[in-house]
Design a protein around this motif. Structure first.
Motif, PDB file in Angstrom:
ATOM      1  N   UNK A  15     -36.623  -2.316  14.673  1.00 25.09           N
ATOM      2  CA  UNK A  15     -37.772  -2.817  14.451  1.00 25.09           C
ATOM      3  C   UNK A  15     -37.560  -3.868  13.276  1.00 25.09           C
ATOM      4  N   UNK A  16     -36.558  -3.548  12.282  1.00 22.30           N
ATOM      5  CA  UNK A  16     -36.020  -4.607  11.627  1.00 22.30           C
ATOM      6  C   UNK A  16     -35.159  -5.789  12.237  1.00 22.30           C
ATOM      7  N   UNK A  17     -35.595  -6.459  12.921  1.00 25.69           N
ATOM      8  CA  UNK A  17     -33.681  -7.625  13.264  1.00 25.69           C
ATOM      9  C   UNK A  17     -34.060  -8.478  12.744  1.00 25.69           C
ATOM     10  N   UNK A  18     -35.911  -8.365  12.748  1.00 26.94           N
ATOM     11  CA  UNK A  18     -35.918 -10.221  11.655  1.00 26.94           C
ATOM     12  C   UNK A  18     -36.390  -9.954  10.486  1.00 26.94           C
ATOM     13  N   UNK A  19     -35.118  -8.870   9.625  1.00 26.73           N
ATOM     14  CA  UNK A  19     -35.228  -9.500   8.584  1.00 26.73           C
ATOM     15  C   UNK A  19     -34.683 -10.596   7.625  1.00 26.73           C
ATOM     16  N   UNK A  20     -33.690 -11.088   8.238  1.00 26.69           N
ATOM     17  CA  UNK A  20     -32.628 -11.857   7.810  1.00 26.69           C
ATOM     18  C   UNK A  20     -31.891 -11.353   7.195  1.00 26.69           C
ATOM     19  N   UNK A  21     -31.172 -10.027   6.954  1.00 28.67           N
ATOM     20  CA  UNK A  21     -30.550  -9.037   6.003  1.00 28.67           C
ATOM     21  C   UNK A  21     -29.788  -8.692   5.985  1.00 28.67           C
ATOM     22  N   UNK A  22     -28.024  -8.913   6.265  1.00 25.07           N
ATOM     23  CA  UNK A  22     -27.140  -8.541   6.275  1.00 25.07           C
ATOM     24  C   UNK A  22     -26.581  -7.615   4.672  1.00 25.07           C
ATOM     25  N   UNK A  23     -26.834  -6.475   4.490  1.00 25.09           N
ATOM     26  CA  UNK A  23     -25.438  -5.672   4.036  1.00 25.09           C
ATOM     27  C   UNK A  23     -24.605  -5.976   4.615  1.00 25.09           C
ATOM     28  N   UNK A  24     -23.476  -6.152   3.401  1.00 16.65           N
ATOM     29  CA  UNK A  24     -21.821  -5.708   3.405  1.00 16.65           C
ATOM     30  C   UNK A  24     -21.445  -3.810   3.095  1.00 16.65           C
ATOM     31  N   UNK A  25     -21.640  -3.121   4.002  1.00 16.34           N
ATOM     32  CA  UNK A  25     -21.130  -1.748   3.440  1.00 16.34           C
ATOM     33  C   UNK A  25     -19.722  -1.923   2.805  1.00 16.34           C
ATOM     34  N   UNK A  26     -18.831  -2.652   3.414  1.00 18.20           N
ATOM     35  CA  UNK A  26     -17.461  -2.722   3.061  1.00 18.20           C
ATOM     36  C   UNK A  26     -16.951  -4.522   3.280  1.00 18.20           C
ATOM     37  N   UNK A  27     -16.610  -4.677   1.799  1.00 18.19           N
ATOM     38  CA  UNK A  27     -16.355  -6.344   1.981  1.00 18.19           C
ATOM     39  C   UNK A  27     -14.776  -6.962   1.991  1.00 18.19           C
ATOM     40  N   UNK A  28     -14.191  -7.223   2.918  1.00 17.94           N
ATOM     41  CA  UNK A  28     -12.865  -7.764   3.090  1.00 17.94           C
ATOM     42  C   UNK A  28     -12.642  -8.270   1.703  1.00 17.94           C
ATOM     43  N   UNK A  29     -11.375  -7.293   1.718  1.00 15.19           N
ATOM     44  CA  UNK A  29     -10.682  -7.296  -0.385  1.00 15.19           C
ATOM     45  C   UNK A  29      -9.795  -8.873   0.693  1.00 15.19           C
ATOM     46  N   UNK A  30      -9.025  -9.477   1.042  1.00 13.83           N
ATOM     47  CA  UNK A  30      -8.434 -10.376   1.304  1.00 13.83           C
ATOM     48  C   UNK A  30      -9.819 -11.810   1.585  1.00 13.83           C
ATOM     49  N   UNK A  31      -8.414 -12.639   0.329  1.00 14.42           N
ATOM     50  CA  UNK A  31      -9.798 -14.004   0.138  1.00 14.42           C
ATOM     51  C   UNK A  31      -9.962 -14.445   1.533  1.00 14.42           C
ATOM     52  N   UNK A  32     -10.915 -15.173   1.831  1.00 11.46           N
ATOM     53  CA  UNK A  32     -10.901 -15.911   3.004  1.00 11.46           C
ATOM     54  C   UNK A  32     -10.681 -17.187   2.890  1.00 11.46           C
ATOM     55  N   UNK A  33     -10.582 -17.689   1.401  1.00 12.32           N
ATOM     56  CA  UNK A  33     -10.638 -19.285   1.032  1.00 12.32           C
ATOM     57  C   UNK A  33      -9.036 -19.961   1.911  1.00 12.32           C
ATOM     58  N   UNK A  34      -9.083 -21.414   2.087  1.00 15.34           N
ATOM     59  CA  UNK A  34      -8.062 -22.018   2.488  1.00 15.34           C
ATOM     60  C   UNK A  34      -8.006 -21.084   3.299  1.00 15.34           C
ATOM     61  N   UNK A  35      -8.253 -20.587   4.189  1.00 17.13           N
ATOM     62  CA  UNK A  35      -7.340 -18.897   5.990  1.00 17.13           C
ATOM     63  C   UNK A  35      -7.500 -20.262   7.109  1.00 17.13           C
TER      64      UNK A  35
END
Ligand code: IMP
Ligand code: MG
Length: 182
Positions: free
Chosen positions: A83-103
């Motif tokens: 029902x809420x598919x088009x809300x366009x919102x994504x919530x991260x309940x756990x966010x990667x601890x590792x930095x993604x920068x330049x990887x």
């Protein structure tokens, strides 16, 4: 395996047929590991980010098939009902601890269905400045074309509802070593 099929009846749902056996899954993941190993170099600082919970077994097997230095992290995204598919919102309940920068980042997904999850997560992770971002999905139902198609796909899956090898129906069946249709 057949006796598990007989005994796994939950919530009135019964497994219909085994779609991918343990051996077929294993062999395909070994191939994917070889392909991924060939696509990167040892200096790419490869990071595999598994999307929980569905990818937990896939990530465990895939990383053991990759012959490169790498690190592993996970993320948990809140999934909304249809029902809420088009809300366009994504919530991260756990966010990667590792930095993604330049990887060199590979986002690992169990199955692509509507594509909504990946269409929302890819830009979000891209904004963190990885040197590259690719998607690896074990299964793809090919119902839609994604903004960014996975570079690696294990199998083009039937449109049925599938369970096992990480995939659930109401949190059940994730532990099955094979993938079956409900
Ligand atoms: P999408 O956002 O519609 O592509 O769906 C992604 C998520 O829905 C997947 O990560 C799965 O957790 C779940 N999903 C989609 N299809 C199936 C299925 O056939 N069996 C179990 N889970 C599914
Ligand atoms: Mg799920």
């Amino acid at each position: 395996m057949p006796n598990l099929l007989e005994s796994n009846q939950l919530g009135g749902r019964k497994l219909q047929r085994v779609v991918y056996t343990e051996e077929v899954i294993h062999n395909r993941i070994q191939e994917m590991g070889v392909e991924i190993s060939a696509a990167y170099g040892p200096d790419d600082r490869l990071l595999l980010v598994g999307l929980l919970k569905g990818s937990f077994l896939f990530v465990a097997d895939l990383v053991r098939a990759i012959d490169l230095p790498l690190q592993v992290d996970f993320l948990v995204a809140a999934s909304y009902g249809a029902r809420k598919k088009s809300s366009g919102d994504v919530r991260l309940l756990y966010d990667p601890e590792a930095s993604l920068k330049d990887r060199a980042v590979i986002l690992v997904e169990d199955i692509v269905d509507s594509g909504a999850t990946l269409n929302r997560l890819v830009p979000l992770l891209e904004a963190r400045g990885p040197s590259s971002l690719e998607v690896c999905a074990l299964l793809h139902k090919r119902l839609v074309t994604l903004d960014r198609e996975p570079r690696w796909v294990g199998f083009d899956a039937p449109k049925d509802f599938l369970v096992g090898y990480g995939l659930d129906y109401a949190e059940n069946f994730r532990h099955l070593p094979y993938i079956a249709s409900l």
